[in-house]
Design a protein around this motif. Structure first.
Motif, short mmCIF file in Angstrom:
data_model
loop_
_atom_site.label_atom_id
_atom_site.label_comp_id
_atom_site.label_asym_id
_atom_site.label_seq_id
_atom_site.Cartn_x
_atom_site.Cartn_y
_atom_site.Cartn_z
N TYR A 133 1.72 -2.51 -4.70
CA TYR A 133 1.16 -3.81 -5.05
C TYR A 133 0.29 -4.37 -3.93
CZ TYR A 133 4.17 -3.97 -9.15
OH TYR A 133 4.75 -3.70 -10.36
N CYS A 134 0.60 -4.00 -2.71
CA CYS A 134 -0.17 -4.48 -1.56
C CYS A 134 -1.46 -3.67 -1.36
CB CYS A 134 0.66 -4.41 -0.29
SG CYS A 134 2.17 -5.38 -0.33
N ASP A 135 -1.41 -2.35 -1.58
CA ASP A 135 -2.53 -1.50 -1.19
C ASP A 135 -2.96 -0.50 -2.27
OD1 ASP A 135 -2.83 -2.25 1.78
OD2 ASP A 135 -0.69 -1.82 1.60
N GLY A 136 -2.35 -0.55 -3.45
CA GLY A 136 -2.74 0.36 -4.51
C GLY A 136 -4.19 0.20 -4.95
N TRP A 137 -4.66 -1.03 -4.99
CA TRP A 137 -6.04 -1.29 -5.43
C TRP A 137 -7.04 -0.59 -4.52
CZ3 TRP A 137 -9.00 -2.99 -9.28
CH2 TRP A 137 -10.32 -3.36 -8.99
N GLU A 138 -6.81 -0.63 -3.23
CA GLU A 138 -7.74 -0.01 -2.27
C GLU A 138 -7.76 1.52 -2.40
OE1 GLU A 138 -7.75 -3.96 -1.54
OE2 GLU A 138 -5.91 -2.75 -1.52
N LEU A 139 -6.68 2.11 -2.92
CA LEU A 139 -6.60 3.56 -3.06
C LEU A 139 -6.80 4.02 -4.50
CD1 LEU A 139 -3.57 4.44 -0.71
CD2 LEU A 139 -6.01 4.41 -0.18
N ARG A 140 -7.29 3.14 -5.35
CA ARG A 140 -7.43 3.47 -6.77
C ARG A 140 -8.33 4.69 -6.98
NH1 ARG A 140 -10.66 -0.56 -5.28
NH2 ARG A 140 -12.80 -0.73 -6.12
N ASP A 141 -7.90 5.53 -7.92
CA ASP A 141 -8.65 6.72 -8.36
C ASP A 141 -8.84 7.77 -7.27
OD1 ASP A 141 -8.97 5.60 -10.92
OD2 ASP A 141 -10.75 4.48 -10.26
#
Length: 300
Positions: A133-141
């Motif tokens: 939830y903290c850093d998943g967006w930055e590592l997406r795809d």
């Protein structure tokens, strides 16, 4: 001087509690050794109006706001001992200072213990993280590695699938997944391996390859690691508080522990890592509980 409350820990829980108590005109000693767990993190996320803030900037803003209230005092020190008094607490710091207060709030958080794998420490907080939830967006795809020997790794795999479909789940030498769980992962083309990781390879904190002990390597650009979580500070023997299954300080919904006058908030109470906004909310609730208890004592 006897303070209304001493707060140990200058993370989001402790700082938000100090803010609420300061606004309630309570005298507060805020003790913080300036060693936040998230110091290595490049940015913190999920906190409305502060999404992407660095830990350093968050603390700077928070302290400016908290210390605006004249009844809040900051003590940059480490607590070495706590003694329960008849009507309060005595706190001793590594600077030799002794502080007495009517109430005590533990907001000391957690510390992380990671596997001794070369490259992990250099990349943690830059391309390896623990919280989707903290850093998943930055590592997406991106092609990701998940390192965990905890049975909850199956839950982590399903969770991360929402951010990336290119996942390798590594249980690092342990067999923690059931046959049914493996079938579910296989059906989604999620690779799982029980091989032991020998090293993380990359540069400037950016992961490029994961090397296993059999010499094989896979290309990955980021991932998530499950550390062992331990209390940052333990005063159970001297204070006698009850703990949870995760070794957090057992409290009610207002942060009140099983020891009269002792409160806990954030990770110190939950025994598990939490986002900034969750810890801050817990600090606010505990402060309200502390103020209510002080109020009732003053009117008794």
């Amino acid at each position: 001087m006897i303070y209304d409350c001493t707060i140990i820990g200058g993370g989001p829980a402790g700082l938000n509690a100090a803010l609420v108590l300061g606004r309630a005109r309570r005298s507060v000693a805020l003790i913080d050794n300036n060693q936040p767990r998230n110091a290595v993190t490049h940015a913190s996320h999920g906190f409305l109006t502060r999404d992407g803030v660095t830990p350093t900037e968050f603390r700077r803003i928070a302290y400016n706001e908290v210390l605006h209230y004249p009844t809040v005092e900051h003590r940059p020190a480490k607590v070495t001992d706590i003694r329960k008094l008849h009507d309060g607490f005595q706190i001793i710091t590594d600077s030799g200072e002794t502080i007495e207060s009517r109430k005590l709030l533990m907001a000391t958080g957690l510390k992380e213990v990671f596997p001794a794998i070369p490259g992990l420490a250099e990349m943690y907080g830059k391309s390896l993280f623990h919280c989707p939830y903290c850093d998943g967006w930055e590592l997406r795809d991106q092609p990701l590695i998940v390192l965990s020997d905890n049975p909850k790794v199956f839950h982590m795999a399903k969770l991360l699938y929402n951010w990336s479909r290119d996942l390798v789940i590594c249980t690092n030498g342990r067999s923690v997944l059931t046959d049914k769980q493996k079938q579910v992962l296989d059906s989604r083309n999620i690779i799982e391996t029980e091989q032991t990781i020998a090293a993380f390879h990359g540069s400037e904190g950016k992961l490029r390859q994961v090397e296993f002990t059999d010499g094989s390597r896979i290309n990955r650009t980021g991932g998530f690691v499950t550390p062992q979580w331990l209390p940052q500070a333990v005063f159970r023997e001297g204070l006698g508080y009850e703990t949870t299954e995760l070794d957090g300080i057992r409290t009610d919904e207002m942060g009140k522990s099983t020891v009269p006058g002792l409160f806990a908030a954030g990770e110190a109470a939950s025994g598990a890592p939490s986002q900034l906004i969750v810890a801050a909310a817990a600090g606010s609730m505990a402060a309200a509980g502390i103020n209510a208890e002080l109020m009732e004592e003053d009117f008794a």
